[in-house]
Design an enzyme around this catalytic site. Sequence first.
Site, mmCIF file in Angstrom:
data_model
loop_
_atom_site.group_PDB
_atom_site.id
_atom_site.type_symbol
_atom_site.label_atom_id
_atom_site.label_comp_id
_atom_site.label_asym_id
_atom_site.label_seq_id
_atom_site.Cartn_x
_atom_site.Cartn_y
_atom_site.Cartn_z
ATOM 1 C CG ASP A 59 -1.975 -1.018 1.241
ATOM 2 O OD1 ASP A 59 -1.974 -1.873 0.347
ATOM 3 O OD2 ASP A 59 -2.834 -0.977 2.148
ATOM 4 C CG ASP A 60 0.260 3.674 2.418
ATOM 5 O OD1 ASP A 60 -0.918 3.413 2.092
ATOM 6 O OD2 ASP A 60 0.642 3.741 3.587
ATOM 7 C CG HIS A 105 -4.491 2.681 -0.264
ATOM 8 N ND1 HIS A 105 -5.359 1.989 0.558
ATOM 9 C CD2 HIS A 105 -3.475 3.084 0.553
ATOM 10 C CE1 HIS A 105 -4.877 1.964 1.799
ATOM 11 N NE2 HIS A 105 -3.748 2.631 1.826
ATOM 12 C CG HIS A 158 -3.651 6.941 3.342
ATOM 13 N ND1 HIS A 158 -3.848 6.757 4.688
ATOM 14 C CD2 HIS A 158 -3.233 5.746 2.858
ATOM 15 C CE1 HIS A 158 -3.548 5.506 5.000
ATOM 16 N NE2 HIS A 158 -3.187 4.866 3.904
ATOM 17 C CE1 TYR A 191 -4.454 5.838 8.826
ATOM 18 C CE2 TYR A 191 -6.235 6.726 7.469
ATOM 19 C CZ TYR A 191 -4.976 6.857 8.043
ATOM 20 O OH TYR A 191 -4.249 7.995 7.827
ATOM 21 C CG HIS A 233 2.334 -0.222 4.302
ATOM 22 N ND1 HIS A 233 2.046 -1.167 5.258
ATOM 23 C CD2 HIS A 233 1.242 0.563 4.190
ATOM 24 C CE1 HIS A 233 0.821 -0.950 5.708
ATOM 25 N NE2 HIS A 233 0.311 0.090 5.090
HETATM 26 ZN ZN LIG Z 1 -2.461 2.990 3.471
#
Ligand SMILES: [Zn+2]
Length: 337
Positions: free
Chosen positions: A52-53, A102, A106, A143, A195
């Site tokens: 992610d991210d 995603h 965020h 989250y 991540h």
């Molecule tokens: Zn995230």
Amino acid sequence: MPHAHQLSQRLLIFAAAVTTVLTVSAVTIVVTAGTSSAANTCSAGYVGLTYDDGPTASTSTLLNTLRANGARATMFNIGQKVQQNPSAAASQISAGMWVGNHSWTHPHLTQMSQAEMQSELSQTQNAIRSATGITPRLFRPPYGETNATLKSVEAALGLTEIIWDVDSQDWNGASTAAIVQAAGRLTSGQVILMHDGIQNTINAIPQIMASLNSRNLCPGAISPTTGRAVAPGGNPPPTTAPPTTSAGGCTATMVPGTVFGDRYNTTVNVTGSNSWIVTVTITPPQRISSTWSASVSWDASGNVMTARPNGSGNSFGFTTMFNGNTSARPTVGCQVG
Ligand SMILES: [Zn+2]
């Protein structure tokens, strides 16, 4: 809760200082595993590795490490980061990964209005589509926070919500060993949260793959229908070498360009010499249909193009027709002429 960005940044800075030691130990373990494990037939099923991210400054390292270990994963990208770095998102696809949504910034989506949710998700769909040519089918809420309103927004955009079965805790400072141990709990069909942008997570990849191999599990795609990890479909990983080749005194770096419905553009940047000979090898049935800023010739097969300077500088480009193969990407080699 997952995805503490500032914490991740601090961890990244810390991890950079110990990268050398961790890399050495990871290599040692890979060699050991390689001599003791039989061929993995994926007979125990598939698991979903997710990152992610991203994209981040270390996306290329993550992708290179995944590819070097024969792993494919799903990258849940943040829309505004894709907009800032579309070529990094494109490189995820050319490395054989899958991309998901995603959100744009965020946020805690469950504290937002339906219109704000809609904006967060649809902007990200557009940015990923623009950067990669692919419209995501998977969405991971930041989250892991969701509610009925968010689910309705997802559904309207054709997105399937994917949370996770195993949390690697990499966002929370987990060691490489702890991340490997978490992946060791995965069973067939399950999905693990990791991540982009965390060095411990990159360092864990060889041992995660060794562990999966020893259990006859393989990294798979995540089905938009069931939300479970499944065998990769008709989108095999490219068998190409990494996009940068440095050999006979010069370096050629491929930069993914715009992807259209039936074709895609590639730019090649050459450093180290003004008198270069770059070879570009494509995978049939793909075909290079046009070139610019170089003088080119072809071998008998039509699959190997040789490019030389034509007075336009040390970058050139070309357009490749997919002809039914949307996953393969060219390889390049460079030598001084
Ligand atoms: Zn995230």
